[in-house]
Design an enzyme around this catalytic site. Sequence first.
Site, PDB file in Angstrom:
ATOM      1  N   GLY A  67       0.840  -1.201   0.000  1.00 12.15           N
ATOM      2  CA  GLY A  67       0.000   0.000   0.000  1.00 12.15           C
ATOM      3  C   GLY A  67       0.875   1.250   0.000  1.00 12.15           C
ATOM      4  O   GLY A  67       0.615   2.216  -0.727  1.00 12.15           O
ATOM      5  N   HIS A  68       1.941   1.216   0.814  1.00  8.25           N
ATOM      6  CA  HIS A  68       2.868   2.359   0.839  1.00  8.25           C
ATOM      7  C   HIS A  68       3.625   2.481  -0.483  1.00  8.25           C
ATOM      8  O   HIS A  68       3.882   3.584  -0.957  1.00  8.25           O
ATOM      9  CB  HIS A  68       3.883   2.186   1.985  1.00  8.25           C
ATOM     10  CG  HIS A  68       3.293   2.243   3.352  1.00  8.25           C
ATOM     11  ND1 HIS A  68       3.263   1.147   4.181  1.00  8.25           N
ATOM     12  CD2 HIS A  68       2.703   3.256   4.035  1.00  8.25           C
ATOM     13  CE1 HIS A  68       2.697   1.490   5.317  1.00  8.25           C
ATOM     14  NE2 HIS A  68       2.337   2.755   5.263  1.00  8.25           N
ATOM     15  N   LYS A 102      -7.571   4.307   2.610  1.00 13.47           N
ATOM     16  CA  LYS A 102      -7.996   3.312   3.604  1.00 13.47           C
ATOM     17  C   LYS A 102      -8.335   4.065   4.898  1.00 13.47           C
ATOM     18  O   LYS A 102      -9.304   3.776   5.565  1.00 13.47           O
ATOM     19  CB  LYS A 102      -6.908   2.284   3.884  1.00 13.47           C
ATOM     20  CG  LYS A 102      -7.377   1.268   4.938  1.00 13.47           C
ATOM     21  CD  LYS A 102      -6.312   0.310   5.341  1.00 13.47           C
ATOM     22  CE  LYS A 102      -5.303   0.881   6.292  1.00 13.47           C
ATOM     23  NZ  LYS A 102      -5.766   1.075   7.664  1.00 13.47           N
ATOM     24  N   ASP A 103      -7.497   5.056   5.208  1.00 15.03           N
ATOM     25  CA  ASP A 103      -7.763   5.927   6.359  1.00 15.03           C
ATOM     26  C   ASP A 103      -8.576   7.113   5.840  1.00 15.03           C
ATOM     27  O   ASP A 103      -8.092   8.246   5.783  1.00 15.03           O
ATOM     28  CB  ASP A 103      -6.441   6.374   6.981  1.00 15.03           C
ATOM     29  CG  ASP A 103      -5.615   5.189   7.449  1.00 15.03           C
ATOM     30  OD1 ASP A 103      -6.185   4.287   8.072  1.00 15.03           O
ATOM     31  OD2 ASP A 103      -4.407   5.149   7.155  1.00 15.03           O
ATOM     32  N   VAL A 163      -4.932  -0.473  -1.370  1.00 12.61           N
ATOM     33  CA  VAL A 163      -4.339  -1.671  -1.988  1.00 12.61           C
ATOM     34  C   VAL A 163      -4.737  -2.865  -1.118  1.00 12.61           C
ATOM     35  O   VAL A 163      -4.717  -2.790   0.108  1.00 12.61           O
ATOM     36  CB  VAL A 163      -2.802  -1.537  -2.078  1.00 12.61           C
ATOM     37  CG1 VAL A 163      -2.176  -2.797  -2.660  1.00 12.61           C
ATOM     38  CG2 VAL A 163      -2.443  -0.331  -2.934  1.00 12.61           C
TER      39      VAL A 163
END
Length: 281
Positions: free
Chosen positions: A36-37, A149-150, A176
Amino acid sequence: MNVIESVAGMRGWSREARASGERLILVPTMGFLHDGHRELLRIGKREGGRLVLSIFVNPAQFGPGEDYGAYPRDIVRDLKIAGEEGVDAVFVPKAEEMYAAGYETYVEVERLSKYLCGRFRPGHFRGVATVVLKLFNVVTPHGAVFGKKDYQQFIIIKRMVKDLDLAIDIIGAETVREKDGRAMSSRNSYLSPEERSAASVIPRALDEAEAQFLAGERVGGVITDKMKKIIEKEPLAVVEYIEVTDPDTLQGLSRITGSALVAIAVRVGKARLMDNRVLNG
Ligand code: PAF
């Protein structure tokens, strides 16, 4: 790739990069990087210019009894990933410098911080907004990338940037997911294999919300009840909240008239997992 630990060092690097006319993009993280990062970094890279990654487990956004001490850390692996993704500078400040003795200034995005996770983590978004503003002030980026996501954090940062007249573009990145649909998260590392499979109930509940919406359901409570029933079938998953809200104001919606956000937080073992889906009306 430069690895910079001090505020002065980061400021100096940014000053030079900006003086050479480069566009600076910041990806703020708490480290323990995952795919994701990597996606946030790739989006940052595509923006052009120079890419800065910050890694800082921010004590101000953890409440008493939360997982600040246990939060996963692996700086060696993180730096390897940063190198692979073409990061130009990694800012790894120390808590003692970010919050030096006598520190007492905080940023509060008042209303948006009260909903959803804010009800269960008082002070969390105050800590997030504060550290993000501090990172913006030190790195002085032209743009910054945040994962959706956040979702609440993303909306809060956008509000702060608007309210405080910051000249920074906030770029949102889609979540992701693992093959089973779970959102990638550093906190997934807390899960045992059994808990991982239990956590896949979260995307399944969100799929149900979307299916209901597509079938014409517009009553928020009916959608959340159906989701709760799915989660309750999984004994290792405990619902903290499931809510249908306005995607911009985050206010609860008893009836959906346009688009809506379905937001969910569930505890599985030691992990508190969040996810969401925007239903586009
Ligand atoms: O999303 C995170 O990892 C953190 O909340 C952030 C934005 C880096 C602030 O500490």
